[in-house]
Design an enzyme around this catalytic site. Structure first.
Site, mmCIF file in Angstrom:
data_model
loop_
_atom_site.group_PDB
_atom_site.id
_atom_site.type_symbol
_atom_site.label_atom_id
_atom_site.label_comp_id
_atom_site.label_asym_id
_atom_site.label_seq_id
_atom_site.Cartn_x
_atom_site.Cartn_y
_atom_site.Cartn_z
ATOM 1 N N GLY A 105 0.795 -1.130 -0.330
ATOM 2 C CA GLY A 105 0.172 -0.013 -0.063
ATOM 3 C C GLY A 105 0.882 1.313 -0.135
ATOM 4 C CB CYS B 98 -19.611 3.885 -26.898
ATOM 5 S SG CYS B 98 -20.916 4.137 -27.563
ATOM 6 C CD GLU B 99 -20.098 3.523 -21.018
ATOM 7 O OE1 GLU B 99 -21.079 4.202 -20.226
ATOM 8 O OE2 GLU B 99 -20.498 2.151 -21.308
#
Length: 441
Positions: free
Chosen positions: A248, A361-362
């Site tokens: 992390g 296509c978004e």
């Protein structure tokens, strides 16, 4: 402009990585193209590993390969004497095909299947990080039926959650991973495996968050784990050989990010574990960590070719590239932020502001909103920095777009690590329609 690793601006005004002109890479391999700076990864890996050596602490630095997985990167991190953290049968299979030393493979996951565990036993991997009671039963069944031993760690949730500069403590952490340290789950799991004939409990594992810029959370978690180990030592004589404090560690994506150097994280961990173990008269355990993003995140740069251009008066100006959320879903998924440069104009001032849109296509397929850039023209090469973690790893064929190629660069040389998918690759698993068009009862 912030440059990462071996990035430079050449005399021709182009962005170079590892001594290689990115514009020439785009010409040779096409775009989108993910370029990895191997020297940056080497230096980062050695900074983690050498700090443990400096302080005389036994350790394993395991590459958390969910960040980016392929045969070539596994072979590369093996060259740097790292261990390997895998989280699926697919990653484990890839490691096997890469001839990665099985004894340095650690297998994570909250729902490992029977077949995945069989693969791990067949390969004789170094350790399985046990996540739940169902997995304990599977491991008992497999190990007993095969009369085969397996090293394990118990993953626990220590009630510490860390992200960036913040960490919080919770009485009972809500997580799909691991055994809770305080509600009796960890104690029950310990009793189930501690004296098993074939399951060799090495110690405990935890993972407290991601993109962490401070050390306090790691220190607090280490203290909590050692406190539990001390309880088990007093009650059952348990000797902890390994303490895995996860990963992390943060990287710089934008100017707001202020990550620490690898040695700072490691030194604080070593200090805390030594102090806590000494205070409880426990032997110093081996420390394991699992850097993933912090090894490969800022070592990756994605090159795109700029295409269309659209102006929305008084609102914004768009440029579109030949990739998008199919090769980097992080901005659409959780609003991840990036910085960029036009690679063939890297020496020019960033006098223009564009929103970089993908070709999918978004409407949410935007890689960077309001990016300061040089003036963009069709055919220019856009370089987006810090795409080395969870870019290709999360890539898809949405809109049946082929996944990009991946190239490694170092000291003026370059090699293909993953070839670009073709349209033929996309349909390779498709089957012809053969049911009757009209079904009759």
């Amino acid at each position: 402009m912030h440059l990462y690793g071996t990035q430079t601006i050449g005399e021709n005004g182009h962005l170079h990585i590892g001594g290689v002109d990115t514009v020439e890479l785009a010409k040779e391999y096409g775009t989108p193209l993910i370029v990895y700076d191997l020297e940056l990864i080497r230096n980062r890996a050695r900074a983690f590993r050498d700090t443990f050596i400096k302080h005389g602490v036994e350790a394993q630095v395991a590459y958390a390969s969910k960040a980016f997985s392929c045969i070539a990167i596994y072979q590369f991190v093996n060259e740097e004497n790292l261990s390997l953290d895998v989280v699926s049968g697919g990653e484990l299979y890839t490691a096997i095909k890469a001839n990665f030393p099985a004894e340095r493979i650690h297998f994570h996951g909250n729902n490992k299947s029977y077949d995945e565990l069989i693969l791990a036993f067949d390969a004789k991997i170094g350790c399985i990080v046990v996540d739940n009671f169902y997995e304990i039963e599977l491991l008992k069944e497999i190990s007993e039926s095969r009369k085969q031993s397996m090293n394990i760690l118990l993953r626990v949730t220590p009630g510490v959650e860390a992200h960036t500069h913040d960490f919080i403590t919770t009485g009972q952490a809500d997580s799909k991973f691991g055994f809770d340290l305080y509600n009796g789950q960890a104690d029950e799991a310990f009793k189930l495996v501690a004296n098993h004939e074939y399951l060799n409990l090495l110690g405990l594992h935890c993972h407290i968050g991601s993109q962490i810029f401070e050390t306090d959370g790691f220190s607090l978690a280490a203290g909590k784990l050692i406190e539990k180990i001390s309880e088990w030592n007093d009650a059952f004589g348990f000797l902890c050989k390994v303490l895995n404090l996860g990963g992390g560690f943060g990287i710089r994506y934008t100017e707001e990010d202020r990550p620490l150097e690898p040695h700072v994280y490691v030194e604080e961990m070593v200090k805390t574990v030594k102090e806590e173990a000494s205070k409880r008269r426990l032997a110093m355990p081996e420390i394991w960590i699992e850097p993933g993003r912090s090894l490969v995140g800022d070592a990756g740069t994605t090159l795109y070719t700029i295409g269309s251009h659209k102006v929305v008066p008084n609102i914004r100006e768009y440029i579109a590239v030949d990739g998008g959320m199919s090769d980097n879903i992080r901005p659409a998924l959780y609003n991840a932020k990036y910085e960029a440069v036009i690679a063939n104009k890297a020496n020019l001032p960033k006098d223009y502001t564009y929103t970089v849109a993908g070709k999918l296509c978004e409407s949410g397929d935007k890689l960077i909103e309001d990016a300061p850039l040089q003036q963009a023209e069709p055919g220019d090469i856009l370089a987006i920095f810090c795409t080395g973690a969870y870019g290709y790893a999360m890539a898809s064929n949405y809109n049946r777009v082929p996944r990009p190629a991946v190239v490694f660069v170092e000291k003026g040389a370059h090699q293909l690590a993953i070839r670009r998918e073709s349209y033929e690759d996309i349909i390779v698993n498709d089957q012809e329609y053969h049911l009757n068009k009209v079904n009759k009862l």
